[in-house]
Design a protein around this motif. Sequence first.
Motif: not given
Length: 297
Positions: A231, A280, A283-284, A286-288, A292
């Motif tokens: 990231c 996509y 965002l996936e 870094t979302s949570n 993960q």
Amino acid sequence: MSINQNLIDAICMLDLPRVRALLPRNGTFAMQHSASFLKKLESVFLQLKANGDDSLLAFPGACNSKICDNTGCPGFLFVAVHSEVSFNLIFEDAQCATQCMDFKEHGIAVPRGENISLNPGVFREAKSVAQSGLEYLLLCGRCKEASQDILQFHDRVIDKNYYFSWLEKHQILYDRIKEHQSKDPIRDFGHLYSILERLRTHIGLSEQAREAIMAHPAPEDANRESLSHWCETYEVLWDQLFDCYFEGMNGQNPEQSPAFPLFGLQIASYDFYDVIRFNYLYLETTSNPAEQEEMMV
């Protein structure tokens, strides 16, 4: 008072010789002698023709002011068929006509674009301070034509070959209108150009997006540290691409949708597969991250 209908017809046809023949030689028009008025009208006709107009529509009306000496005097609103610019003339008598600041056409209201002043001076836009007259009017017409140059394809899917070519064709016009972008139709053209320019920039980052996708940690190697490093490595790329808006696209499988809508156009999605997947994926990721990591344990 009787208005010379032949004169109205001549103005509508942008027929200056006929207007000249019909004007009273000693009359006063738009606060000036007939000869001066004709020179101004000639300039207006030439610019309208250069702007794609070959005729005007005439709508009867009258001065609607409550305080003007010309209250109730009949006249016409002239609207250009192509560019929709307009001007009015009211007739005080057979020898005198002027423009009205409170003209009201009979019946339904008529849509109109920029207002042309035939009084001594230059073109003026009704909603703003004085602009650079004929040049500004011509600029508005060119922006309308430039927008239509690509919006005509609204009913088909277009790819980068269409809008890259359009951007190149109209770049000089876009550079010219930057200081005028608060006003229609220049604003619409500027907005459309900036949107398509942003698409071109995003396509230029497709290779970096593809590299980022390939560099994403495989499931067996993914952990908090590796994902965080990925990231951070591609944060700048994300900042450049996060504002992409691909309505209705599946981020994991963008090939499922052939196009996405944008500013009335249908943009081919295959030029953006890698960009859409990267957005996509980032965002996936870094979302949570905590959830993960739990899933990977």
